[in-house]
Structures are given as structure tokens and as C-alpha cells.
Design a protein around this motif. Structure first.
Motif, PDB file in Angstrom:
ATOM      1  N   ILE A 154       0.859  -1.182   0.000  1.00  0.00           N
ATOM      2  CA  ILE A 154       0.000   0.000   0.000  1.00  0.00           C
ATOM      3  C   ILE A 154       0.893   1.229   0.000  1.00  0.00           C
ATOM      4  CG2 ILE A 154      -1.740   1.323   1.288  1.00  0.00           C
ATOM      5  CD1 ILE A 154      -2.590  -1.313   2.618  1.00  0.00           C
ATOM      6  N   LYS A 155       0.627   2.159  -0.922  1.00  0.00           N
ATOM      7  CA  LYS A 155       1.339   3.430  -0.921  1.00  0.00           C
ATOM      8  C   LYS A 155       0.358   4.537  -0.558  1.00  0.00           C
ATOM      9  CE  LYS A 155       5.022   2.418  -4.251  1.00  0.00           C
ATOM     10  NZ  LYS A 155       5.673   2.855  -5.519  1.00  0.00           N
ATOM     11  N   LEU A 180       8.671  -4.041   0.901  1.00  0.00           N
ATOM     12  CA  LEU A 180       9.227  -2.780   1.400  1.00  0.00           C
ATOM     13  C   LEU A 180      10.656  -2.569   0.906  1.00  0.00           C
ATOM     14  CD1 LEU A 180       7.899  -2.867   5.082  1.00  0.00           C
ATOM     15  CD2 LEU A 180       6.996  -1.526   3.170  1.00  0.00           C
ATOM     16  N   ASN A 181      11.391  -3.657   0.720  1.00  0.00           N
ATOM     17  CA  ASN A 181      12.770  -3.549   0.253  1.00  0.00           C
ATOM     18  C   ASN A 181      12.869  -3.152  -1.220  1.00  0.00           C
ATOM     19  OD1 ASN A 181      13.944  -4.183   2.727  1.00  0.00           O
ATOM     20  ND2 ASN A 181      13.831  -6.383   2.357  1.00  0.00           N
ATOM     21  N   THR A 182      11.744  -3.188  -1.935  1.00  0.00           N
ATOM     22  CA  THR A 182      11.753  -2.795  -3.345  1.00  0.00           C
ATOM     23  C   THR A 182      11.479  -1.308  -3.537  1.00  0.00           C
ATOM     24  OG1 THR A 182       9.371  -3.206  -3.682  1.00  0.00           O
ATOM     25  CG2 THR A 182      10.864  -5.086  -3.936  1.00  0.00           C
ATOM     26  N   ILE A 183      11.128  -0.601  -2.467  1.00  0.00           N
ATOM     27  CA  ILE A 183      10.767   0.805  -2.563  1.00  0.00           C
ATOM     28  C   ILE A 183      11.995   1.656  -2.877  1.00  0.00           C
ATOM     29  CG2 ILE A 183       9.850   2.792  -1.300  1.00  0.00           C
ATOM     30  CD1 ILE A 183       7.744   0.807  -2.055  1.00  0.00           C
ATOM     31  N   GLU A 231      11.556   5.133  -3.768  1.00  0.00           N
ATOM     32  CA  GLU A 231      11.278   6.497  -3.346  1.00  0.00           C
ATOM     33  C   GLU A 231      11.643   6.696  -1.870  1.00  0.00           C
ATOM     34  OE1 GLU A 231       7.438   5.305  -5.661  1.00  0.00           O
ATOM     35  OE2 GLU A 231       8.953   4.306  -4.431  1.00  0.00           O
ATOM     36  N   LYS A 232      11.793   7.962  -1.511  1.00  0.00           N
ATOM     37  CA  LYS A 232      12.032   8.295  -0.114  1.00  0.00           C
ATOM     38  C   LYS A 232      10.701   8.205   0.620  1.00  0.00           C
ATOM     39  CE  LYS A 232      13.949  11.857   2.922  1.00  0.00           C
ATOM     40  NZ  LYS A 232      14.515  13.232   3.003  1.00  0.00           N
ATOM     41  N   ALA A 233      10.518   7.090   1.303  1.00  0.00           N
ATOM     42  CA  ALA A 233       9.238   6.841   1.954  1.00  0.00           C
ATOM     43  C   ALA A 233       9.460   6.264   3.343  1.00  0.00           C
ATOM     44  CB  ALA A 233       8.403   5.867   1.123  1.00  0.00           C
ATOM     45  N   LEU A 266       4.175   7.122   2.471  1.00  0.00           N
ATOM     46  CA  LEU A 266       4.252   5.922   3.287  1.00  0.00           C
ATOM     47  C   LEU A 266       4.189   4.691   2.387  1.00  0.00           C
ATOM     48  CD1 LEU A 266       1.656   6.619   6.153  1.00  0.00           C
ATOM     49  CD2 LEU A 266       4.083   7.201   6.125  1.00  0.00           C
ATOM     50  N   ALA A 267       4.929   3.671   2.766  1.00  0.00           N
ATOM     51  CA  ALA A 267       4.834   2.365   2.115  1.00  0.00           C
ATOM     52  C   ALA A 267       4.482   1.362   3.199  1.00  0.00           C
ATOM     53  CB  ALA A 267       6.139   1.999   1.439  1.00  0.00           C
TER      54      ALA A 267
END
Length: 234
Positions: A177-178, A195-198, A200-202, A186-187
């Protein structure tokens, strides 16, 4: 009201309180006004504002559920589409139970023995704008319908609804969910791998069904219960 402070910190001064009826958002509006926030503009309604200067905050309420549901089915579905009342109720129950997942118009047609694809599509679109559902962007840009009135226990539905109530703009996939509020991103996931694939700065949030795991790699961990009780993630 920590979530209002978070909205203001993100540079947003305009809040659109979204609910099927102003009776549902009246208490939230009263609480916000009572806190004396300066320079804040509030509006109420069923319509979503697609404007970066505004955030849409869904005000969930069980107040007058049967009355409001019946009124909206009559005004937004039964009247405009010339449907039988029982059929409209059945359509509503089906869409409500299939929340979050992509809606197949063809499956909808077959289940209710509808002869026209366009009729089925028109029914779904009317529900999407009725106020009884919140349209959310799912996988491949497909719009999914989150029910305003919900008593289920699907963790993904509950998490999305909570983020919408805090003013976040939400999109989701099967595993992630973004949520965006101004410049804040937020991720949220139930497993570490997405989560490790994100890139962007999240702020990365793991919602675990068990006790919070040890914090590592900048990932914050919550149980579902603690996540749903948290009103500020910045």
C-alpha cells in the motif's frame, strides 16, 4: 488531533471532509474547528477533490447507516438507472463484499443475469460515485471500491480505510500500500520483501499480525491494532 497537525506540517491548508452525508462528518468538523487551527479551510461533501492544494479526509461513521444507505440507493442508483429496489440492494451487497479487489464487469453481468455490458458498467460507475464507496487506485491503474460502511476484518481494507481517514491519497497492489500526504509518502506492507523494493524516499511500515519485529533498515513495525490506533506516522 495529531493527524490534523500532520496535514498542516505537510503544507496543506485545505481539507475536504468526505462522507455520504454531512451528518457523518459533522462531529469531525466540530472537533477540528474546536481545536482552533489557524489558516485552515474545511469543506464537506461526497465529492472527491483532485487538487494538490487539498487533501480528502474520509469521515467514517455508523450514524444513520440504514437511512443514509437507503436514501443514496434510491437517489443515486434506483432512480437514475430505473432499477428494482431489491436488485439495487443485491448489487450493493455484492460490491461491498468484493471490496478492494478488481471488479470484473463480465462476472458482475453473469452473476446478476444482465444482458448489457454497458448496463453493468453503468451500475458499477454509479456506485463508485454514490458516496457508499471510496474509489482507490489498484493494480494497473484499475479503480477498486472501498466500502464506506464496513464490518469485515480484512487487514488490507482496514489499513486503507484508516489511511483515508487521515487524509492520505492511497494506491495499492497485492502486497503493498502506498499513501501520500503532500510531500510525505508511506509504504505499508505485511511482509518485508515488498518494502525492500521501494526506491522512493518513503516511511516504510511493516504491519505484522504478531508482536512488532525488531526495527531494522529503517522499517517501523506495528501490529494491526497499533497501526489502526496511530494517527501520525511522520
Amino acid at each position: 488531533m495529531e493527524h490534523i497537525k500532520t496535514i498542516l506540517k505537510n503544507g496543506i491548508r485545505n481539507i475536504n471532509l468526505v462522507a455520504p452525508d454531512v451528518r457523518c462528518s459533522a462531529r469531525v468538523k466540530e472537533r477540528i474547528l474546536g481545536c482552533g487551527f489557524r489558516g485552515l479551510t474545511l469543506e464537506e461533501g461526497r465529492e472527491w477533490k483532485n487538487d494538490s492544494l487539498w487533501c480528502n479526509m474520509v469521515c467514517y461513521s455508523s450514524k444513520d447507516e440504514e437511512l443514509i444507505t437507503s436514501h443514496l440507493l434510491l437517489m443515486k442508483i434506483i432512480g437514475p438507472l430505473c432499477l428494482d429496489g431489491r436488485c439495487a440492494r443485491d448489487f450493493y451487497s455484492e460490491l461491498r463484499s468484493g471490496a478492494v479487489f478488481n471488479i470484473s464487469t463480465k462476472s458482475f453481468m453473469r452473476k446478476f443475469h444482465l444482458s448489457s455490458f454497458y448496463k453493468a458498467r453503468s451500475i458499477i460507475e454509479s456506485f463508485a460515485s454514490s458516496g457508499l464507496f471510496i474509489p482507490v487506485c489498484g493494480e494497473k491503474g484499475r479503480i477498486c471500491l472501498i466500502p464506506y460502511y464496513y464490518e469485515g476484518d480484512d487487514a488490507r481494507v482496514l489499513a486503507i480505510r484508516h489511511l483515508l481517514s487521515l487524509g492520505y491519497e492511497v494506491s495499492f497492489s497485492t502486497s503493498l500500500i502506498k499513501a501520500r500526504l503532500g510531500s510525505s509518502l508511506l509504504a505499508v506492507a505485511q511482509d518485508i520483501d515488498p518494502l525492500n523494493t521501494i526506491q522512493e524516499k518513503a516511511a516504510k511500515i511493516l504491519v505484522s499480525p504478531q508482536s512488532p519485529v525488531i526495527n531494522f533498515s529503517g522499517i517501523r513495525s506495528y501490529t494491526l491494532e497499533s497501526f489502526l490506533s496511530c494517527t501520525a506516522f511522520s
